[in-house]
Design an enzyme around this catalytic site. Structure first.
Site, short mmCIF file in Angstrom:
data_model
loop_
_atom_site.label_atom_id
_atom_site.label_comp_id
_atom_site.label_asym_id
_atom_site.label_seq_id
_atom_site.Cartn_x
_atom_site.Cartn_y
_atom_site.Cartn_z
N ASP A 213 0.75 -1.66 0.11
CA ASP A 213 0.33 0.16 0.11
C ASP A 213 1.59 0.95 0.31
OD1 ASP A 213 -2.84 1.40 0.74
OD2 ASP A 213 -1.59 2.06 2.32
N LEU A 294 -6.07 7.15 3.27
CA LEU A 294 -6.26 7.90 2.01
C LEU A 294 -5.30 7.76 0.58
CD1 LEU A 294 -7.84 11.00 4.40
CD2 LEU A 294 -9.42 9.94 2.65
N ARG A 295 -4.54 7.42 1.24
CA ARG A 295 -3.47 7.14 0.17
C ARG A 295 -3.55 6.95 -1.42
NH1 ARG A 295 -0.06 4.39 3.87
NH2 ARG A 295 1.34 4.89 4.93
N GLY A 296 -4.55 6.39 -1.51
CA GLY A 296 -5.80 5.92 -2.98
C GLY A 296 -5.69 7.33 -3.58
N VAL A 299 -2.53 9.85 -4.13
CA VAL A 299 -1.69 9.54 -4.94
C VAL A 299 -2.04 10.10 -7.16
CG1 VAL A 299 -0.93 7.37 -6.26
CG2 VAL A 299 -0.04 7.57 -4.32
#
Length: 372
Positions: A213, A294-296, A299
Site C-alpha cells: 500500500d 487516503l493514500r489511494g 496518489v
C-alpha cells in the site's frame, strides 16, 4: 598512443557504459508510463513492478535514468545536494549558505542505485563512527545507499524477498525525503528524496499488504506473446550489443524529444489543476472499492496531474484519470480468495460507473468516447 592515454580512454569508456535507449523499448507501456510519472512527480511514491522474469524491468529503469538530463549538484557533496533548494540539500550545505560561504556547483547524471538483496541496514542507511564522535567530538558519518540515491532512482529487485524492516526503512525515507541515522544518542540526517522502484515475481511470494500500500503505483508486466514482437525485441537487443554507438545514434532524436517532454512536464506540474468534481469522483471510486486510508485518493490526484503535465496540459481530464487510476488503486484492494476477477478490471468497472462512462470500450464517434 601512450600507455597513460590508453588507460584514461579505457577508464572513461568503462565509466560511461552504453545504456539501451528508453525510446527503443518495445511494449510494457504500463511500466514505462508509471516510471515517467514518478520522475515528473517523485511525491507519487514510487512504483512496484510485478511480473515475469526476463521482461526487461532493470533495462527499462536504467534506460530512464540515462534519459534524464544532468542535474546541478554541490561539488564533492556525498548527498548530491541541490545548490539552491533547501529541501534537497544537507544541513551542512545549508549552514555554509547561511554563513555566506561560497559553494562550488557541478553537473552530474541522475544516479540509478541498485540495492543488493543481501544489503544490511548499515549499508543502506549509513553508519556513524561512535569512537571518532566521542574522542574527537565530530559527527563522523559514512553515507549509505540512501545518500547516493538522493535526487535519483533507487531500484530494489525482488523486493518481496527483502527483509520487511528494510522495506519499511526505504518507504519511510522515500515518503519523508529524509534519512535519519541514530546511534548511541548521536543523530544525523540527510536528504534522501528518490524515486523508489521495486520489482518482483509473484511466484516468489507477495509483499505484505501494508507494505504494498505504501508504493504509489503498481505496474503489472507480462512476457510478450506475439511472435513478431518477440523477434523485433531480440533483433533490437542483438543490434545494440553488436554496435551500441550506431544503435544509440539511430534513437538520439527520439531520446532528445522525450527528455524535453519530461523536463517540460516537471516545470508545468505546479500549474496543473484538477476540477473539484473530478476530485470528488476519485474519492468516490476509492470509497466504493473499500480502499483503506487516503493514500489511494492522494496518489490518483498526483498521478492525474502528472499525466496532464506530460501531455502538455494544465487541466486534468477524465481520460487522464482513467489512464492512471488502475495503476494507483489495484494493489490497494482487499484480496478476496473466492474472487477470480482481475483487480485492474474491477477498478475500471467502478471508475466507469462513478464517472458515468461506458464500462467496455465502445466505438469512437466523432473522435470522442461514447457516454451512456
Amino acid at each position: 598512443m601512450s600507455s597513460s592515454t590508453s588507460t584514461s580512454v579505457a577508464n572513461s569508456s568503462f565509466a560511461r557504459r552504453p545504456v539501451f535507449p528508453f525510446t527503443a523499448i518495445v511494449g510494457q507501456e504500463e511500466m514505462k508510463l508509471a516510471l515517467m510519472l514518478n520522475v515528473i512527480d517523485p511525491k507519487i511514491g514510487g512504483v512496484m513492478i510485478m511480473g515475469d522474469r526476463g521482461t526487461g524491468k532493470s533495462t527499462t529503469i536504467r534506460a530512464l535514468a540515462d534519459l534524464l538530463p544532468e542535474i546541478e549538484v554541490v561539488a564533492d557533496d556525498p548527498f548530491s545536494s541541490h545548490p539552491t533548494d533547501p529541501d534537497l540539500m544537507s544541513d551542512e550545505i545549508k549552514q555554509k549558505l547561511e554563513q555566506g560561504e561560497p559553494i562550488a556547483v557541478a553537473r552530474k547524471k541522475v544516479q540509478m542505485v541498485d540495492l543488493p538483496l543481501g544489503a544490511t541496514e548499515d549499508r543502506v542507511c549509513g553508519t556513524i563512527d561512535i569512537e571518532k564522535a566521542l574522542s574527537e567530538g565530530v559527527k563522523a558519518f559514512e553515507p549509505g545507499l540512501l545518500a547516493k540515491a538522493n535526487r535519483g532512482i533507487l531500484y530494489v529487485d525482488e523486493v518481496n524477498l527483502l527483509d520487511d524492516h528494510l522495506v519499511d526503512v526505504l518507504l519511510d525515507s522515500a515518503a519523508s525525503g529524509w534519512n535519519t541515522v541514530e546511534r548511541e544518542g548521536i543523530s544525523i540526517r540527510h536528504p534522501a528524496r528518490f524515486v523508489l522502484v521495486g520489482s518482483g515475481n509473484p511466484e516468489e511470494g507477495e509483499l505484505r499488504p501494508q507494505l504494498l500500500d505504501r508504493f504509489g503505483m503498481h505496474a503489472e508486466i507480462r512476457t510478450v506473446k506475439e511472435p513478431a514482437l518477440r523477434v523485433q525485441i531480440v533483433e533490437q537487443r542483438t543490434e545494440f550489443d553488436q554496435d551500441p554507438k550506431t544503435f544509440l545514434e539511430k534513437y538520439q532524436t527520439q531520446q532528445d524529444a522525450l527528455q524535453e517532454k519530461l523536463v517540460g512536464a516537471q516545470e508545468r506540474l505546479s500549474l496543473v489543476k484538477i476540477d473539484y468534481d473530478l476530485r470528488v469522483n476519485i474519492s468516490q471510486v476509492c470509497a466504493e472499492l473499500d480502499v483503506d486510508g487516503l493514500r489511494g485518493d492522494i496518489v490518483t490526484n498526483r498521478a492525474s496531474k502528472a499525466i496532464a503535465a506530460l501531455e502538455g496540459r494544465t487541466e486534468v481530464t477524465v481520460d487522464d484519470i482513467r489512464r492512471v487510476i488502475g495503476l494507483c488503486l489495484r494493489h490497494r484492494l482487499r484480496k478476496d480468495p473466492l474472487e477470480s476477477i482481475d483487480s485492474g478490471y474491477k477498478v475500471d468497472k467502478i471508475f466507469s460507473q462513478v464517472f458515468g462512462l461506458a464500462e467496455a470500450e465502445e466505438p469512437m464517434q466523432n473522435g470522442a468516447s461514447v457516454r451512456r
